[in-house]
Design an enzyme around this catalytic site. Structure first.
Site, PDB file in Angstrom:
ATOM      1  N   GLU A  77       0.587  -0.824  -0.293  1.00 26.48           N
ATOM      2  CA  GLU A  77      -0.221   0.219  -0.016  1.00 26.48           C
ATOM      3  C   GLU A  77       0.706   1.198  -0.027  1.00 26.48           C
ATOM      4  O   GLU A  77       0.157   2.454  -0.432  1.00 26.48           O
ATOM      5  CB  GLU A  77      -0.916   0.000   1.143  1.00 26.48           C
ATOM      6  CG  GLU A  77      -2.092   0.958   1.349  1.00 26.48           C
ATOM      7  CD  GLU A  77      -2.768   1.411   0.623  1.00 26.48           C
ATOM      8  OE1 GLU A  77      -3.162   2.770   0.745  1.00 26.48           O
ATOM      9  OE2 GLU A  77      -2.740   0.334  -0.458  1.00 26.48           O
ATOM     10  N   HIS A  80       2.951   2.212  -3.548  1.00 28.46           N
ATOM     11  CA  HIS A  80       2.113   2.034  -4.434  1.00 28.46           C
ATOM     12  C   HIS A  80       1.715   4.653  -3.844  1.00 28.46           C
ATOM     13  O   HIS A  80       1.488   5.017  -4.398  1.00 28.46           O
ATOM     14  CB  HIS A  80       0.191   1.896  -4.232  1.00 28.46           C
ATOM     15  CG  HIS A  80      -0.635   2.267  -5.130  1.00 28.46           C
ATOM     16  ND1 HIS A  80      -2.111   3.310  -4.327  1.00 28.46           N
ATOM     17  CD2 HIS A  80      -0.276   2.788  -5.872  1.00 28.46           C
ATOM     18  CE1 HIS A  80      -2.645   3.672  -5.340  1.00 28.46           C
ATOM     19  NE2 HIS A  80      -2.130   3.291  -6.801  1.00 28.46           N
ATOM     20  N   HIS A 142     -11.395   6.285  -7.911  1.00 24.08           N
ATOM     21  CA  HIS A 142     -10.116   6.176  -8.410  1.00 24.08           C
ATOM     22  C   HIS A 142      -9.281   5.617  -9.526  1.00 24.08           C
ATOM     23  O   HIS A 142      -8.924   5.973 -10.118  1.00 24.08           O
ATOM     24  CB  HIS A 142     -10.000   5.416  -6.711  1.00 24.08           C
ATOM     25  CG  HIS A 142      -7.798   6.102  -6.269  1.00 24.08           C
ATOM     26  ND1 HIS A 142      -7.879   7.351  -6.153  1.00 24.08           N
ATOM     27  CD2 HIS A 142      -7.490   4.917  -6.047  1.00 24.08           C
ATOM     28  CE1 HIS A 142      -6.587   6.580  -6.386  1.00 24.08           C
ATOM     29  NE2 HIS A 142      -6.175   5.959  -5.238  1.00 24.08           N
ATOM     30  N   HIS A 255     -20.826  -6.955 -17.501  1.00 21.08           N
ATOM     31  CA  HIS A 255     -19.704  -6.439 -18.517  1.00 21.08           C
ATOM     32  C   HIS A 255     -18.880  -7.726 -19.090  1.00 21.08           C
ATOM     33  O   HIS A 255     -18.373  -7.198 -19.726  1.00 21.08           O
ATOM     34  CB  HIS A 255     -18.232  -6.787 -16.996  1.00 21.08           C
ATOM     35  CG  HIS A 255     -16.762  -6.660 -16.891  1.00 21.08           C
ATOM     36  ND1 HIS A 255     -16.588  -5.721 -17.555  1.00 21.08           N
ATOM     37  CD2 HIS A 255     -15.798  -7.839 -17.142  1.00 21.08           C
ATOM     38  CE1 HIS A 255     -15.270  -5.671 -18.189  1.00 21.08           C
ATOM     39  NE2 HIS A 255     -14.923  -6.667 -17.672  1.00 21.08           N
ATOM     40  N   HIS A 313      -4.623  -8.038 -16.425  1.00 25.89           N
ATOM     41  CA  HIS A 313      -6.442  -8.281 -17.163  1.00 25.89           C
ATOM     42  C   HIS A 313      -6.086  -6.528 -16.715  1.00 25.89           C
ATOM     43  O   HIS A 313      -7.045  -5.560 -17.959  1.00 25.89           O
ATOM     44  CB  HIS A 313      -7.451  -8.859 -16.864  1.00 25.89           C
ATOM     45  CG  HIS A 313      -8.635  -8.378 -17.925  1.00 25.89           C
ATOM     46  ND1 HIS A 313      -8.331  -8.792 -18.907  1.00 25.89           N
ATOM     47  CD2 HIS A 313      -9.953  -8.517 -17.000  1.00 25.89           C
ATOM     48  CE1 HIS A 313      -9.777  -9.109 -19.279  1.00 25.89           C
ATOM     49  NE2 HIS A 313     -10.537  -8.291 -18.149  1.00 25.89           N
TER      50      HIS A 313
END
Length: 347
Positions: A77, A80, A142, A255, A313
């Site tokens: 975390e 990032h 986000h 999706h 992906h």
């Protein structure tokens, strides 16, 4: 080339590469359940790094060994966050340089400063992602913000590199309907990416574990009303009840249907561009990236969402977005005079 312009171009390319890393690594952080590895913001238990907060992290992990807090998750975390903070500083430097360079043809001041606004909003969304405990609407926003940053930097990079734009209409020009098809493809891709983000942030990627059917049906039982209610907690309906499997199925199946629609549009666009002189490489790249993305999507379902493939992906979606921005940049769907006025406006 003026030194300031050379520096500007290098910073734009560096920011573009860093953004690609932040977007893909951010997906990896979320998919590895490390999004709350540090449950406060911007530090980790109020400290600069997980190393400084080791005591609090170990206490939290001992209290809940299967919870979201552990030393490896905290480092994921925070790495990032460090990368995102560095990116923010880079984008501010790009905007300042763009202002200094004035109306140079390879620079866009307005887009550069727009990026500053987008990144500021991204910082707030990053904070709310943690403080609001991974609300799907915030996490999806986000993700979209990160890809918006990537798309705008791709546009700035193409302009900074002086990539030629093809004029619509006229003898030897690009057919206006091809330009419109490229615009439509970009809009549909953005919608599909948002839908993919909604699928991921609601943990609905494995709501259907068979392919091409879902629960053995091409029209599975689904709860679309609760599936797409935006303002709610993770895993809950707007009324505070547990989100049903039928709602998760609705998200996942939407999706898939969206992927079919977008896939057909982009495949036709890619084949058309591949046949046209001057856009062959873009057409082939789009077709190849699309086929790879479809393959990754199917593999994620059939192999029960392995972490590496799931992150790939997300990277595939980012690649498709950059390619579609590049295609739309190249295909200038306006006469030269109108295009010059538009460039003057955004420059």
């Amino acid at each position: 080339m003026p030194p300031a312009l050379t520096l500007y171009r290098r910073l734009v390319l560096l920011a573009f590469g860093l953004t690609a890393f932040v977007v893909v690594f951010g997906a990896y952080v979320r998919l590895s359940d490390a999004g709350l590895g540090c449950p406060d913001w911007p530090g980790c238990y109020g400290k600069l790094s997980p190393a400084h907060a080791a005591g609090q992290i170990l206490d939290a992990h001992e209290a809940n060994p299967h919870g979201p807090v552990s030393m490896p998750k905290a480092w994921k975390e925070m790495i990032h966050r460090y990368a995102a903070a560095g990116l923010g500083l880079l984008i501010i430097a790009i905007a300042v340089l763009a202002s200094r360079l004035g109306g140079h043809a390879k620079v866009s001041r307005r887009v550069a400063w727009l990026l500053v606004g987008v990144v500021a909003l991204q910082g707030m969304l990053g904070k709310w992602t943690v403080t609001l405990l991974l609300k799907p609407a915030i996490v999806t926003a986000h993700l979209i913000g990160g890809l918006t940053t990537l798309a705008l930097l791709a546009w700035l990079a193409l302009r900074a590199l002086g990539v030629e734009r093809l004029q619509a209409g006229g003898t030897g020009g690009v057919a206006p309907r091809l330009c419109l098809a490229a615009r439509l493809g970009l809009v549909l891709l953005i919608a599909q990416i948002a839908l993919g983000g909604w699928t991921s942030t609601n943990y609905a990627a494995l709501a259907c574990t068979d392919f091409p059917t879902c629960h053995g049906s091409l029209w599975p039982q689904a709860d679309y009303a609760n599936a797409f209610h935006v303002v709610r907690e993770l895993g809950m309906t707007a009324d505070g009840e547990l989100l049903s499997n039928a709602a998760l199925t609705a998200i996942h199946w939407s999706h898939r249907v969206g992927a079919l629609l977008v896939g057909v549009v982009l495949l036709v666009l890619g084949a058309t561009l591949a046949k046209r002189q001057g856009t062959e490489r873009l057409g082939l790249a789009l077709t190849g990236a699309l086929l790879l993305q479809v393959t990754l999507g199917i593999a994620n379902v059939r192999l029960s969402l392995p972490l590496g493939l799931a992150a790939a992906h997300n990277a595939g979606a980012a690649l498709l977005l950059v390619l579609m921005v590049s295609i739309n940049y190249r295909l200038a769907a306006m006469p030269a005079r109108m295009r010059q006025r538009f460039v003057a406006l955004v420059g």
